[in-house]
Design a protein around this motif. Structure first.
Motif, PDB file in Angstrom:
ATOM      1  N   CYS A  97       0.672  -1.175   0.148  1.00 60.67           N
ATOM      2  CA  CYS A  97      -0.150   0.036  -0.107  1.00 60.67           C
ATOM      3  C   CYS A  97       1.166   1.295  -0.295  1.00 60.67           C
ATOM      4  N   ARG A  98       2.172   1.130   1.070  1.00 57.82           N
ATOM      5  CA  ARG A  98       3.031   2.457   0.866  1.00 57.82           C
ATOM      6  C   ARG A  98       3.855   2.233  -0.624  1.00 57.82           C
ATOM      7  N   GLU A  99       3.912   1.769  -0.783  1.00 61.73           N
ATOM      8  CA  GLU A  99       4.821   1.480  -2.515  1.00 61.73           C
ATOM      9  C   GLU A  99       3.857   1.886  -3.341  1.00 61.73           C
ATOM     10  N   THR A 100       2.188   1.989  -3.481  1.00 59.15           N
ATOM     11  CA  THR A 100       1.989   1.843  -4.793  1.00 59.15           C
ATOM     12  C   THR A 100       0.428   2.390  -4.392  1.00 59.15           C
ATOM     13  N   SER A 101       0.291   3.551  -3.499  1.00 55.39           N
ATOM     14  CA  SER A 101      -0.126   4.417  -3.227  1.00 55.39           C
ATOM     15  C   SER A 101      -2.179   3.753  -3.351  1.00 55.39           C
ATOM     16  N   ASP A 102      -1.983   2.441  -4.160  1.00 53.31           N
ATOM     17  CA  ASP A 102      -3.368   1.734  -4.005  1.00 53.31           C
ATOM     18  C   ASP A 102      -3.898   1.333  -2.754  1.00 53.31           C
ATOM     19  N   THR A 103      -5.143   0.556  -3.072  1.00 51.43           N
ATOM     20  CA  THR A 103      -5.734  -0.234  -1.516  1.00 51.43           C
ATOM     21  C   THR A 103      -5.612  -2.017  -2.349  1.00 51.43           C
ATOM     22  N   VAL A 104      -5.140  -2.557  -1.343  1.00 59.22           N
ATOM     23  CA  VAL A 104      -4.127  -4.296  -1.141  1.00 59.22           C
ATOM     24  C   VAL A 104      -5.730  -4.848  -0.674  1.00 59.22           C
ATOM     25  N   TYR A 105      -5.499  -5.850  -0.856  1.00 58.73           N
ATOM     26  CA  TYR A 105      -6.230  -7.273  -0.914  1.00 58.73           C
ATOM     27  C   TYR A 105      -5.669  -8.253  -0.874  1.00 58.73           C
ATOM     28  N   PHE A 106      -6.458  -8.841   0.603  1.00 60.34           N
ATOM     29  CA  PHE A 106      -5.344 -10.705   0.855  1.00 60.34           C
ATOM     30  C   PHE A 106      -6.673 -11.265   1.155  1.00 60.34           C
ATOM     31  N   ALA A 107      -7.141 -12.456   0.360  1.00 60.01           N
ATOM     32  CA  ALA A 107      -7.903 -13.104   0.634  1.00 60.01           C
ATOM     33  C   ALA A 107      -7.894 -14.886   0.508  1.00 60.01           C
TER      34      ALA A 107
END
Length: 282
Positions: A97-107
């Motif tokens: 998230c810090r490196e991309t500024s995008d939202t990250v999910y885990f499933a």
């Protein structure tokens, strides 16, 4: 391999538990459980009552809804926090998230669904489609679930696709043919890329997290607005996620390989040893 009657009963009970779990705290009544499972209503009712009697489900007499029971929680705690793969993954989510500024999910996989266990919301001002924790999506819908589906063995993929295509019969995007094409494309790329017709401004990239035997046990996914997801950036994001997926898998496997000595089996063994070594012990 032919499925025995006992194995079929267990599979049905497991499927019904997952369907009830989708209702969350509110619970789920009998009729929708039967509809989603595809089983006869009388069969579903019988299984629900047994699961209730075993404490795996609760039943609200007023609403007539079933929901997950306390025994499920007790069983899950037996895994202990060190095996909580969601907690293990969280540092990787935050790093991505810090490196991309995008939202990250885990499933993780839950039967025929992908279950969202973790997320880290990006700082980029324009947001893409947002999942919520504990959301369940049919395997094959969205990159976070396609990354889990595509890298399973062919026979499992075929079974899941047949099942979910029936569930999604009202959506042209999720026919058996289309889902299998997406599986093939994800395998070719090494990662899943999806755009959902209902959200044309959104794009997502997902990668699997493999166990030591090469089986997908979880997935990482980054979502962003389509203008931030050209092919070069999709490849870059996939590489970053693959690195973090490897870190998650290695940590999880290392923790599962450790064993404590304070289990009841260890205590029982110690008692037997003391008895056998004592004078007159047998």
């Amino acid at each position: 391999m032919k499925t025995t009657e006992g194995a079929q009963s267990i599979r049905r009970a497991a499927a019904i538990l997952r369907i009830v779990a989708m209702g969350g705290d509110r619970g789920t009544p009998l009729t929708p459980v039967a509809q989603v499972s595809g089983l006869h209503k009388a069969t579903v009712h019988r299984i629900l009552r047994v699961l209730f009697e075993e404490g795996l489900l609760e039943f609200n007499e007023q609403t007539k809804h079933y929901r997950i029971g306390a025994e499920i929680y007790a069983l899950s705690r037996a895994m202990s926090d060190k095996f909580d793969i969601g907690a293990i993954a969280q540092p990787s989510l935050e790093k991505l998230c810090r490196e991309t500024s995008d939202t990250v999910y885990f499933a993780v996989r839950s039967g025929f669904d992908a279950l969202c266990l973790g997320m880290a919301e990006g700082s980029y001002p324009e947001k893409a489609l947002r999942l919520n924790l504990r959301d369940r999506w049919p395997l094959g819908v969205g990159a976070f679930s396609m990354a889990l589906l595509a890298f399973l063995p062919d026979n499992e993929v075929a079974e899941i696709v047949r099942h979910n295509a029936r569930r999604l019969a009202d959506h042209d995007q999720y026919t058996e043919k289309h889902l299998l094409e997406q599986v093939a494309e994800a395998r070719r790329l090494g990662y899943a890329v999806t755009q959902i017709l209902a959200y044309p401004a959104t794009c997502a990239v997902g990668v699997p997290v493999f166990d030591p035997h090469g089986r997908p046990i979880a997935s990482l996914c980054i979502t962003a607005i389509i203008s931030r997801m050209d092919e070069a950036r999709r490849r870059q994001l996939a590489r970053k996620m693959v690195d973090e997926a490897r870190t998650i898998a290695e940590t999880w496997s290392a923790l599962r390989g450790g064993g404590g000595t304070d289990s009841w089996q260890a205590v029982a063994y110690a008692v037997r040893t003391v008895k056998s070594s004592a004078p007159g012990g047998s």
